[in-house]
Design an enzyme around this catalytic site. Structure first.
Site, PDB file in Angstrom:
ATOM      1  N   ALA A  37      -2.639 -39.323   8.906  1.00 53.37           N
ATOM      2  CA  ALA A  37      -3.272 -40.627   9.185  1.00 53.37           C
ATOM      3  C   ALA A  37      -3.728 -40.680  10.637  1.00 53.37           C
ATOM      4  O   ALA A  37      -3.017 -40.232  11.542  1.00 53.37           O
ATOM      5  CB  ALA A  37      -2.270 -41.752   8.907  1.00 53.37           C
ATOM      6  N   TYR A  81      -7.917 -41.351  22.127  1.00 53.39           N
ATOM      7  CA  TYR A  81      -7.779 -40.429  20.982  1.00 53.39           C
ATOM      8  C   TYR A  81      -7.362 -39.027  21.468  1.00 53.39           C
ATOM      9  O   TYR A  81      -6.442 -38.408  20.924  1.00 53.39           O
ATOM     10  CB  TYR A  81      -9.126 -40.386  20.262  1.00 53.39           C
ATOM     11  CG  TYR A  81      -9.181 -39.566  18.999  1.00 53.39           C
ATOM     12  CD1 TYR A  81      -8.593 -40.014  17.822  1.00 53.39           C
ATOM     13  CD2 TYR A  81      -9.865 -38.353  18.969  1.00 53.39           C
ATOM     14  CE1 TYR A  81      -8.677 -39.268  16.655  1.00 53.39           C
ATOM     15  CE2 TYR A  81      -9.961 -37.606  17.813  1.00 53.39           C
ATOM     16  CZ  TYR A  81      -9.362 -38.063  16.653  1.00 53.39           C
ATOM     17  OH  TYR A  81      -9.458 -37.319  15.492  1.00 53.39           O
TER      18      TYR A  81
END
Ligand code: NAI
Length: 445
Positions: free
Chosen positions: A285, A350
């Site tokens: 995920a 990220y």
């Protein structure tokens, strides 16, 4: 998102045009198909200098046809794979032998050929050996870049006399399952690997949990692990429950709608597992919330760090300390990204999280193996065709696809096949590795 350029440049007129104008000409990759042989041709086994690994027996077990000297010129002389044993290379003479062995074979390679160089760990007490073995890294990366025609090249470092422990790795790299993996350096430890009863279903009897399984890469991972025999528990956010249940039902698995970033996610997962526990934990995920740092709110920063790294750390810690991962067959596989290796504009959040996954793997792997009998590895995907990358602006998307040795984006199944290899009981000697699935992307190479 279809890759129209790949299709066009492989049509008659498109190929002619691309060649005339000097545009890239990516070759469609051959992937695993049921009932088709692993490779469409023989494997050439070569040795540079003396062998410290002895891979002959392992290659014989794969069932591939193995030749030991190049038969150039003959009609059947297109090699679908080459394994060069360079484990004994300890100086310049050895590197000369690498050239001597591979040079004659390079014009006899099939499209899609798999080139695997076996090396040894660079020796900190012998700088000649270390220079030569490190040299093999540059050699293999260059080979991957120039090989063309969907060919791939990897360096596999094996412990002395431990080619057996590399069997699952060689089977993976010498097959269409590794179509989008190239330019990688993989270290395989010593130790007896488990040989599955059936190499086509190595995960039979095992349970796997895949996070983010409702779509994209996670769905392909669940599908591939189920194909290989695993019972799959598919996890995704409650708002994706409809898709999640459809995936789980199709694969004969179960659905676990759960936000992985919830504080009690580890406990909820442990409670949902079958009584004999979990074998394979795939942290897939992930979310993106891109902005340059100057424009990035605290919320964007924290949500990405929390889902992509915080939740992985928390659930891993919980499941390991609860003893939920089975000793011996236990596998933890994280999902990093080439953004975590090369960095990317607008992705400080990220890239921090994804680089964090690589740090987690390096640190935890030796301890998890020693204390829990569990291996810890990660994949680092490059440009993979999913909804995540379909949202990328057209020009950047096109650049992401072409800026790699294979000249195209990967498919979710490419990441899934790599995870399936790491998940296999036969891969117990592969630990602490982050393997890029990026077609040898030019980013962060
Ligand atoms: P995707 O966006 O298509 O799928 C991600 C899945 O994760 C979705 O089903 C989503 O609902 C689920 N998810 C998100 N937050 C969740 C949470 N808090 N709890 C439970 N589930 C959650 O993404 P894609 O492309 O399939 O990516 C999968 C992984 O691969 C991600 O970790 C991503 O960062 C990584 N990756 C993807 C690349 C690509 O090119 N697509 C490149 C590099 C890494």
């Amino acid at each position: 998102m279809p890759d129209r350029y790949l299709r066009l440049s492989n049509s008659g007129a498109g190929r002619f045009l691309a060649r005339r104008v000097g545009l890239p000409q990516p070759v469609p990759l051959r992937r695993w198909e049921p009932g088709r042989t692993a490779l469409d041709g023989p494997v050439l086994r070569l040795t540079a200098g003396t062998s410290a690994a002895n891979p002959a027996a392992v290659l014989a077990r794969t069932g591939l046809t193995v030749h030991t000297s190049p038969k150039t010129g003959a009609a059947d002389a297109r090699y679908a794979g080459v394994v060069l044993d360079a484990t004994g290379v300890d100086g310049l003479d050895g590197l000369r032998a690498v050239h001597g062995a591979l040079h004659p074979a390079m014009r006899a390679l099939a499209d899609d050929a798999r080139l695997v160089v076996l090396g040894s760990a660079p020796d900190p007490l012998d700088h000649h050996q270390a220079a030569a073995q490190q040299g093999l890294e540059g050699f293999v990366r260059s080979l991957g870049k120039e090989a063309g025609r969907a060919r791939t090249a990897q360096l596999v470092r094996v412990a002395p006399g431990s080619a057996d422990a590399a069997e699952s790795t060689l089977r993976f790299l010498l097959s269409p399952r590794s179509a989008f993996v190239s330019g990688q350096v993989i270290t395989v430890g010593a130790g007896g690997a488990v040989v599955p009863d059936d190499w086509e279903r190595p995960l039979a009897g095992l349970t796997a949990l895949v996070t983010g399984a409702a779509r994209g890469i996670g769905e392909a991972v669940a599908e591939t692990l189920a194909r290989d025999g695993a019972r799959v528990v598919c996890l995704d956010v409650p708002r994706a429950a409809g898709d999640l249940e459809a995936v789980a039902a199709r694969l004969g698995g179960s659905a676990l709608p759960l936000d992985i970033s919830a504080d009690d996610a580890g406990a909820v997962i442990a409670g949902a597992l079958p009584p004999d526990g979990l074998d394979i934990l795939v942290h897939n995920a992930g979310i993106t919330r891109d902005r340059r740092l100057a424009n990035m709110t605290e919320e964007r920063w924290s949500s990405v760090l929390d889902v992509n790294l915080g939740a992985v750390l928390r659930t891993t810690d919980h499941l390991l300390s609860a003893g939920a991962l089975r000793r011996g067959t236990g596998r933890i596989i994280g999902t990093a990204s080439i953004a975590g290796i090369a960095g990317n504009t607008g992705q400080t959040n990220y890239a921090t999280a994804k680089a964090g996954i690589i740090g987690l793997v390096r640190s935890l792997a030796p301890r998890a193996a020693a204390e829990h009998g569990v291996t810890v590895n990660a994949v680092a995907p490059g440009f993979i065709e999913t909804k995540m990358t379909a949202a990328v602006p057209l020009f950047i998307r096109e650049a992401g696809r072409r800026m790699s040795s294979l000249g195209q984006g990967g498919q979710p199944v490419d990441v899934a096949e790599t995870i399936a290899w790491l998940a296999s009981p036969a891969s117990s000697a592969v630990n602490g590795q982050t393997v890029r699935v990026c077609g040898q992307s030019l980013l962060g190479a």
